[in-house]
Design an enzyme around this catalytic site. Structure first.
Site, PDB file in Angstrom:
ATOM      1  CG  ASP A 188      -2.081   0.953   1.099  1.00  0.00           C
ATOM      2  OD1 ASP A 188      -3.234   0.490   1.012  1.00  0.00           O
ATOM      3  OD2 ASP A 188      -1.831   2.185   1.068  1.00  0.00           O
TER       4      ASP A 188
ATOM      5  N   GLY B  68     -15.874   2.459   3.955  1.00  0.00           N
ATOM      6  CA  GLY B  68     -14.639   3.227   3.807  1.00  0.00           C
ATOM      7  C   GLY B  68     -13.844   2.868   2.567  1.00  0.00           C
ATOM      8  CD  GLN B  69     -14.664  -0.818  -2.348  1.00  0.00           C
ATOM      9  OE1 GLN B  69     -15.730  -1.240  -1.885  1.00  0.00           O
ATOM     10  NE2 GLN B  69     -14.127  -1.299  -3.458  1.00  0.00           N
TER      11      GLN B  69
ATOM     12  CG  HIS C  32      -8.693  -3.026  -2.138  1.00  0.00           C
ATOM     13  ND1 HIS C  32      -9.648  -2.363  -2.888  1.00  0.00           N
ATOM     14  CD2 HIS C  32      -8.551  -2.317  -0.999  1.00  0.00           C
ATOM     15  CE1 HIS C  32     -10.050  -1.294  -2.230  1.00  0.00           C
ATOM     16  NE2 HIS C  32      -9.411  -1.234  -1.078  1.00  0.00           N
ATOM     17  CG  LEU C  33      -9.101  -9.656   0.354  1.00  0.00           C
ATOM     18  CD1 LEU C  33      -9.260  -9.695  -1.164  1.00  0.00           C
ATOM     19  CD2 LEU C  33      -9.051 -11.064   0.902  1.00  0.00           C
ATOM     20  CG  HIS C  34      -6.735  -3.053   3.286  1.00  0.00           C
ATOM     21  ND1 HIS C  34      -6.027  -1.882   3.072  1.00  0.00           N
ATOM     22  CD2 HIS C  34      -7.969  -2.830   2.776  1.00  0.00           C
ATOM     23  CE1 HIS C  34      -6.809  -0.998   2.477  1.00  0.00           C
ATOM     24  NE2 HIS C  34      -7.990  -1.543   2.275  1.00  0.00           N
TER      25      HIS C  34
ATOM     26  CG  ASN D 103     -11.979  -0.743   4.227  1.00  0.00           C
ATOM     27  OD1 ASN D 103     -12.322  -1.169   5.328  1.00  0.00           O
ATOM     28  ND2 ASN D 103     -10.820  -0.132   4.032  1.00  0.00           N
TER      29      ASN D 103
HETATM   30  P1  5GP Z   1      -9.717   1.270   0.590  1.00  0.00           P
HETATM   31  O1  5GP Z   1      -9.769   2.542   1.379  1.00  0.00           O
HETATM   32  O2  5GP Z   1     -10.428   1.389  -0.721  1.00  0.00           O
HETATM   33  O3  5GP Z   1     -10.077   0.047   1.363  1.00  0.00           O
HETATM   34  O4  5GP Z   1      -8.170   1.052   0.279  1.00  0.00           O
HETATM   35  C1  5GP Z   1      -7.539   1.565  -0.838  1.00  0.00           C
HETATM   36  C2  5GP Z   1      -6.061   1.517  -0.531  1.00  0.00           C
HETATM   37  O5  5GP Z   1      -5.355   1.698  -1.730  1.00  0.00           O
HETATM   38  C3  5GP Z   1      -5.618   2.609   0.435  1.00  0.00           C
HETATM   39  O6  5GP Z   1      -5.033   2.019   1.572  1.00  0.00           O
HETATM   40  C4  5GP Z   1      -4.632   3.421  -0.393  1.00  0.00           C
HETATM   41  O7  5GP Z   1      -3.535   3.861   0.367  1.00  0.00           O
HETATM   42  C5  5GP Z   1      -4.213   2.445  -1.471  1.00  0.00           C
HETATM   43  N1  5GP Z   1      -3.834   3.068  -2.712  1.00  0.00           N
HETATM   44  C6  5GP Z   1      -4.537   4.026  -3.383  1.00  0.00           C
HETATM   45  N2  5GP Z   1      -3.901   4.360  -4.517  1.00  0.00           N
HETATM   46  C7  5GP Z   1      -2.782   3.599  -4.558  1.00  0.00           C
HETATM   47  C8  5GP Z   1      -1.718   3.499  -5.497  1.00  0.00           C
HETATM   48  O8  5GP Z   1      -1.669   4.168  -6.528  1.00  0.00           O
HETATM   49  N3  5GP Z   1      -0.728   2.595  -5.212  1.00  0.00           N
HETATM   50  C9  5GP Z   1      -0.750   1.815  -4.093  1.00  0.00           C
HETATM   51  N4  5GP Z   1       0.272   0.965  -3.922  1.00  0.00           N
HETATM   52  N5  5GP Z   1      -1.739   1.887  -3.185  1.00  0.00           N
HETATM   53  C10 5GP Z   1      -2.743   2.775  -3.422  1.00  0.00           C
END
Ligand code: 5GP
Length: 115
Positions: free
Chosen positions: A32, A94-95, A101-103, A88
């Site tokens: 991330d 909070g997406q 995607h899985l964190h 998310n």
């Molecule tokens: P969400 O908030 O949708 O669950 O998570 C999206 C994640 O994608 C966030 O943690 C954010 O930091 C990450 N992210 C967004 N844009 C990019 C990118 O261009 N490259 C990488 N490696 N991560 C990204």
């Protein structure tokens, strides 16, 4: 529902850089860009499913593959003391990127409940 381009589609196609740590035919894992833990890796399907709520019965095997990929990537990252897996889903979840995607969060003790 599968649909539009996101930044993650560009990462899959290597059109923008990312620190990719794992790849196979179905999934990609990369660090991330704004890590919320010492280790913060995202596991995504190459097929652009918008969010978990849009997955269908046809995605059954893919969903299992993503979880097993999480396990594999976490082991590879040395997270033997545990880690958290987060999905998310949608606005209230909070997406922020509309590609499932899985964190994987690890390298510190996680608090509960999350914010
Ligand atoms: P969400 O908030 O949708 O669950 O998570 C999206 C994640 O994608 C966030 O943690 C954010 O930091 C990450 N992210 C967004 N844009 C990019 C990118 O261009 N490259 C990488 N490696 N991560 C990204």
């Amino acid at each position: 529902m599968t649909n539009q381009e996101t930044i993650f589609s560009k990462i899959i196609r290597r059109e923008i850089p990312a620190d990719i740590v794992y790849e196979d035919d179905l999934a990609l894992a990369f660090r991330d860009v704004h890590p919320q833990a010492p280790i913060h890796i995202l596991v995504i399907p190459k097929q652009p499913i918008t969010k978990l709520a849009d997955a269908t019965p046809e995605d059954h095997a893919l969903m299992g593959h993503l979880l097993l990929t999480v396990k594999r990537v976490a082991e590879q990252a040395g997270l033997s003391n545990g880690y958290r897996v987060v999905i998310n889903n949608g606005s209230d979840g909070g997406q922020t990127v509309d590609h499932l995607h899985l964190h994987i969060l690890g390298g510190r003790h996680m608090k509960w409940p999350p914010g």
